[in-house]
Design a protein around this motif. Structure first.
Motif, PDB file in Angstrom:
ATOM      1  N   SER A  54       0.809  -1.218   0.000  1.00  0.00           N
ATOM      2  CA  SER A  54       0.000   0.000   0.000  1.00  0.00           C
ATOM      3  C   SER A  54       0.846   1.274   0.000  1.00  0.00           C
ATOM      4  O   SER A  54       0.315   2.369  -0.147  1.00  0.00           O
ATOM      5  N   HIS A  76      -1.325  -2.752 -14.608  1.00  0.00           N
ATOM      6  CA  HIS A  76      -0.831  -2.081 -13.407  1.00  0.00           C
ATOM      7  C   HIS A  76      -0.099  -0.812 -13.834  1.00  0.00           C
ATOM      8  O   HIS A  76       0.481  -0.773 -14.921  1.00  0.00           O
ATOM      9  N   VAL A 138      -1.741  -1.438  -7.548  1.00  0.00           N
ATOM     10  CA  VAL A 138      -3.016  -1.123  -8.192  1.00  0.00           C
ATOM     11  C   VAL A 138      -3.228  -2.134  -9.312  1.00  0.00           C
ATOM     12  O   VAL A 138      -2.305  -2.412 -10.080  1.00  0.00           O
ATOM     13  N   THR A 140      -6.034  -2.708 -12.392  1.00  0.00           N
ATOM     14  CA  THR A 140      -7.177  -2.140 -13.104  1.00  0.00           C
ATOM     15  C   THR A 140      -7.596  -3.111 -14.207  1.00  0.00           C
ATOM     16  O   THR A 140      -6.777  -3.484 -15.047  1.00  0.00           O
ATOM     17  N   ASP A 147     -14.117  -6.614 -12.638  1.00  0.00           N
ATOM     18  CA  ASP A 147     -13.633  -6.291 -11.297  1.00  0.00           C
ATOM     19  C   ASP A 147     -14.564  -6.916 -10.258  1.00  0.00           C
ATOM     20  O   ASP A 147     -15.733  -6.546 -10.185  1.00  0.00           O
TER      21      ASP A 147
END
Length: 155
Positions: A54, A76, A138, A140, A147
């Motif tokens: 994170s 990513h 991340v 996506t 998702d």
């Protein structure tokens, strides 16, 4: 596109040096396994080997997937290096999941996926991969409907 192991070995070595430790051992004892973050389809487990995914810093995680587990096309914002620790990791590039277009990675194989490259994967047998990257992590999906978080019940 996954690049061959030699350049990746340099990246993995550099990442290990930045973290101030040797390359993590396969199945390092003491890893705390738990469900993978909600951005992953149900069924995968994750353990943090080093760093904090994170934070804006290098991190290493292991992802454990059951046979047949699929990661739909995604990308990513940062480059990631993947090393297979157990099983067979089948990966492909592009915007649509196509098993016929996958290439296998076996135990010990590693490769690097450039930032923003669209890719997908599936596990053959119980599979564990070690992923090294720069945080924050991340993922996506190319198709937002893929998702799993869009299907999660809202509190």
């Amino acid at each position: 596109m996954l690049r061959p192991a030699l350049p990746c070995a340099l990246l993995v070595f550099a990442s290990s040096a930045l973290l101030g430790q040797a390359k993590p051992a396969a199945h390092a004892p003491g890893l705390h396994w738990g469900p993978a973050p909600a951005v992953f389809p149900a069924g995968a487990e994750m353990a943090v080997v080093s760093g904090d995914p994170s934070k804006a810093a290098p991190f290493v995680v292991e992802l454990r997937m059951p046979n047949g587990y699929r990661l739909q096309p995604h990308f990513h914002p940062t480059e990631e290096t993947v090393e297979v620790k157990q099983g067979t990791f089948l990966y492909g590039m592009g915007d649509a999941f196509d098993t016929a277009q996958t290439k296998p990675m076996h135990v010990g194989d590693k490769g690097t996926i450039p930032a923003t490259m669209h890719h997908f994967a599936t596990a053959r047998g119980r599979t564990i991969v070690m992923v090294s990257s720069m945080g924050p992590f991340v993922l996506t999906y190319v198709n937002p409907a893929d998702d799993p978080q869009t299907h999660a019940p809202k509190p």
